[in-house]
Write an enzyme that holds these catalytic residues in place. Structure first.
Site, mmCIF file in Angstrom:
data_model
loop_
_atom_site.group_PDB
_atom_site.id
_atom_site.type_symbol
_atom_site.label_atom_id
_atom_site.label_comp_id
_atom_site.label_asym_id
_atom_site.label_seq_id
_atom_site.Cartn_x
_atom_site.Cartn_y
_atom_site.Cartn_z
ATOM 1 N N ARG A 132 0.855 -1.192 0.000
ATOM 2 C CA ARG A 132 0.000 0.000 0.000
ATOM 3 C C ARG A 132 0.888 1.238 0.000
ATOM 4 N NH1 ARG A 132 1.803 1.711 4.046
ATOM 5 N NH2 ARG A 132 0.650 3.646 3.779
ATOM 6 N N GLY A 133 0.233 2.409 -0.135
ATOM 7 C CA GLY A 133 1.008 3.648 -0.235
ATOM 8 C C GLY A 133 1.232 3.939 -1.714
ATOM 9 N N ASP A 163 -2.074 10.698 -2.313
ATOM 10 C CA ASP A 163 -2.439 9.638 -3.258
ATOM 11 C C ASP A 163 -2.714 10.198 -4.645
ATOM 12 O OD1 ASP A 163 -3.188 8.442 -0.460
ATOM 13 O OD2 ASP A 163 -2.838 6.811 -1.873
HETATM 14 O O1 MRU Z 1 -4.816 3.144 2.033
HETATM 15 P P1 MRU Z 1 -3.333 3.373 2.033
HETATM 16 O O2 MRU Z 1 -2.653 2.833 3.242
HETATM 17 O O3 MRU Z 1 -2.702 2.903 0.740
HETATM 18 O O4 MRU Z 1 -3.180 4.958 2.072
HETATM 19 C C1 MRU Z 1 -1.883 5.499 2.000
HETATM 20 C C2 MRU Z 1 -1.839 6.967 2.131
HETATM 21 O O5 MRU Z 1 -2.846 7.641 2.202
HETATM 22 C C3 MRU Z 1 -0.495 7.595 2.047
HETATM 23 O O6 MRU Z 1 -0.437 8.758 2.830
HETATM 24 C C4 MRU Z 1 -0.199 7.973 0.596
HETATM 25 O O7 MRU Z 1 -0.381 6.874 -0.245
HETATM 26 C C5 MRU Z 1 1.172 8.516 0.430
HETATM 27 S S1 MRU Z 1 2.416 7.299 0.653
HETATM 28 C C6 MRU Z 1 3.898 8.029 0.379
#
Ligand code: MRU
Length: 409
Positions: A58-59, A252
């Site tokens: 994720r991320g 994102d």
């Molecule tokens: O649902 P997730 O855990 O994938 O959400 C991740 C985030 O919102 C992060 O802050 C974003 O992807 C930036 S990661 C460098």
């Protein structure tokens, strides 16, 4: 105080699986962290797709790398193509499928498109399938290396914004686990801490899936950066008390006007930061900018499963420290994974893990059938963002259009 970068976790990589000699996409299963550190090996596109949907990986930047590696693993292990045309059609389909795994982080689509475009360009001059397949594996691996370099540059840019001994607050996980390595916010924190610019990191728990509590605090502690975990609802009180000098969050998707989607809860941080006069910085690579979207209301927001709010998941290793207990677990797990049913719908699975036993559980702690709304992201309007920190520089949201023209064409 120096950060111990050798101890921060790596999220995703390409390797050969010793058990069958085939290549695979390896990833640290973030659904079970920090108490169980399993590495998953995905040898099929579907495996990476499931890992993305379940948040094992994720991320936004890590999703970009995962998309490219997923297509490469499909090409290596699944494509039956005997001609370049068929192979390109397989690549196109794999890219389309992996792009759909989650809707909000634009990096997923970006990573898939880059790999697909590279395959098509290579195929203009190269007609040997084996060579083409090897080339896209190399390209996908290079995307992970490039992401590390981008994050180091974001770290250097972001550190310039902080005064000595700053106390920063972060949300979700935009650390090494959310990227190929170092992180976006993570890299700013590590760089700034090394330069004596950070004395304390407030880590928002980040309901409902606790990426802050489970992942960011774990990562910062591994690196030796002082941090304190708070619930999301404590952030305003910490700001009011004068304990926060800057807020650092990831992204994102960033629209052309600077409106930014990030993990749910980011918007309230931005509103509170503005109220208390605290700078609010978004740290993200240029690949997170979606110049095709004019403003934030156009960003698709992922709605996730009701069970994420209706209860909580956890995993662990069972200590069977006497022969009666281990005999009981041997019986329970003799024929593989054992599903245990509970009243009220709690769920648990028991399984053997080497010489030990492990569990994955979901415990309900809300009334059955309570109506639930569970968006994974919110959109922070550009006016609430002090600056966007990228590898190419630090931009005010209203400078973004110029930056896009200069750096993204
Ligand atoms: O649902 P997730 O855990 O994938 O959400 C991740 C985030 O919102 C992060 O802050 C974003 O992807 C930036 S990661 C460098």
């Amino acid at each position: 105080m120096a950060v111990d970068l050798s101890r921060i976790p790596r999220s995703i990589w390409w390797d050969i699986d010793d058990t069958n000699g085939r290549p695979g996409v390896f990833l640290l299963d973030q659904t079970r962290l920090p108490l169980v550190g399993d590495v998953l090996c995905c040898q099929k596109l579907e495996g990476v797709e499931l890992a993305i949907k379940s948040l094992a990986v994720r991320g936004a930047p890590a999703l970009g790398v995962a998309a490219a590696l997923a297509i490469a693993v499909y090409s290596e292990n699944e494509s039956q193509a005997s001609s370049v045309e068929q192979w390109l059609s397989d690549i196109d389909q794999a890219a389309e499928r992996i792009s759909q795994a989650r809707p909000t982080a634009v990096n997923l689509r970006w990573g898939a498109s880059r790999l697909r475009d590279f395959a098509h360009t290579q195929a203009e001059n190269e007609h040997d399938l084996k060579t083409l397949k090897a080339a896209i594996v190399g390209f996908a691996k290079q995307m992970a290396i490039d992401d590390e370099q981008v994050n180091l540059a974001i770290g250097a840019q972001g550190a310039t914004l902080l005064a000595a001994d700053s106390r920063v607050l972060t949300h979700c996980n935009a650390g090494s686990l959310a990227t190929a390595y170092y992180g976006t916010v993570g890299s700013v924190i590590y760089t700034a801490y090394d330069q004596g610019l950070i004395s304390q990191v407030w880590v928002d728990e980040t309901r409902p899936l606790n990426q802050g509590g489970r992942l960011t605090s774990w990562e910062l502690m591994a690196a030796g950066v002082p941090c304190t975990l708070i619930t999301d609802s404590m952030a305003a009180a910490c700001m009011q008390a004068g304990w926060v000098d800057a807020v650092l969050v990831g992204a994102d998707r960033i629209c052309a006007n600077g409106d930014t989607a990030n993990k749910i809860g980011t918007l309230s941080l931005a509103v509170n930061a503005r109220h208390f006069g605290i700078p609010f910085y978004v740290c993200a690579p240029l690949s997170t900018i979606d110049s095709e979207l004019a403003e934030g209301s156009q960003i698709p927001i992922e709605l996730r499963d009701r069970r994420e709010l209706a209860g909580f998941s956890t995993s662990g290793i069972i200590v069977a420290d006497d022969s009666t207990t281990s005999h009981a677990f041997d019986l329970l797990t003799a024929s593989g994974i054992r599903h245990i049913s509970f009243q009220h719908g709690h769920q648990m699975e028991l399984y053997r893990k080497g010489a030990a036993y492990a569990f994955d559980a979901w415990f309900m702690n809300t009334p059955p059938d309570v109506p639930i709304y569970n968006p994974a992201f919110d959109v922070t309007p550009a006016q609430l963002i002090s600056a966007i920190v990228t590898e190419a520089g630090v931009f005010q949201p209203d400078q973004l259009a110029t930056a896009i023209a200069e750096h993204l064409g």
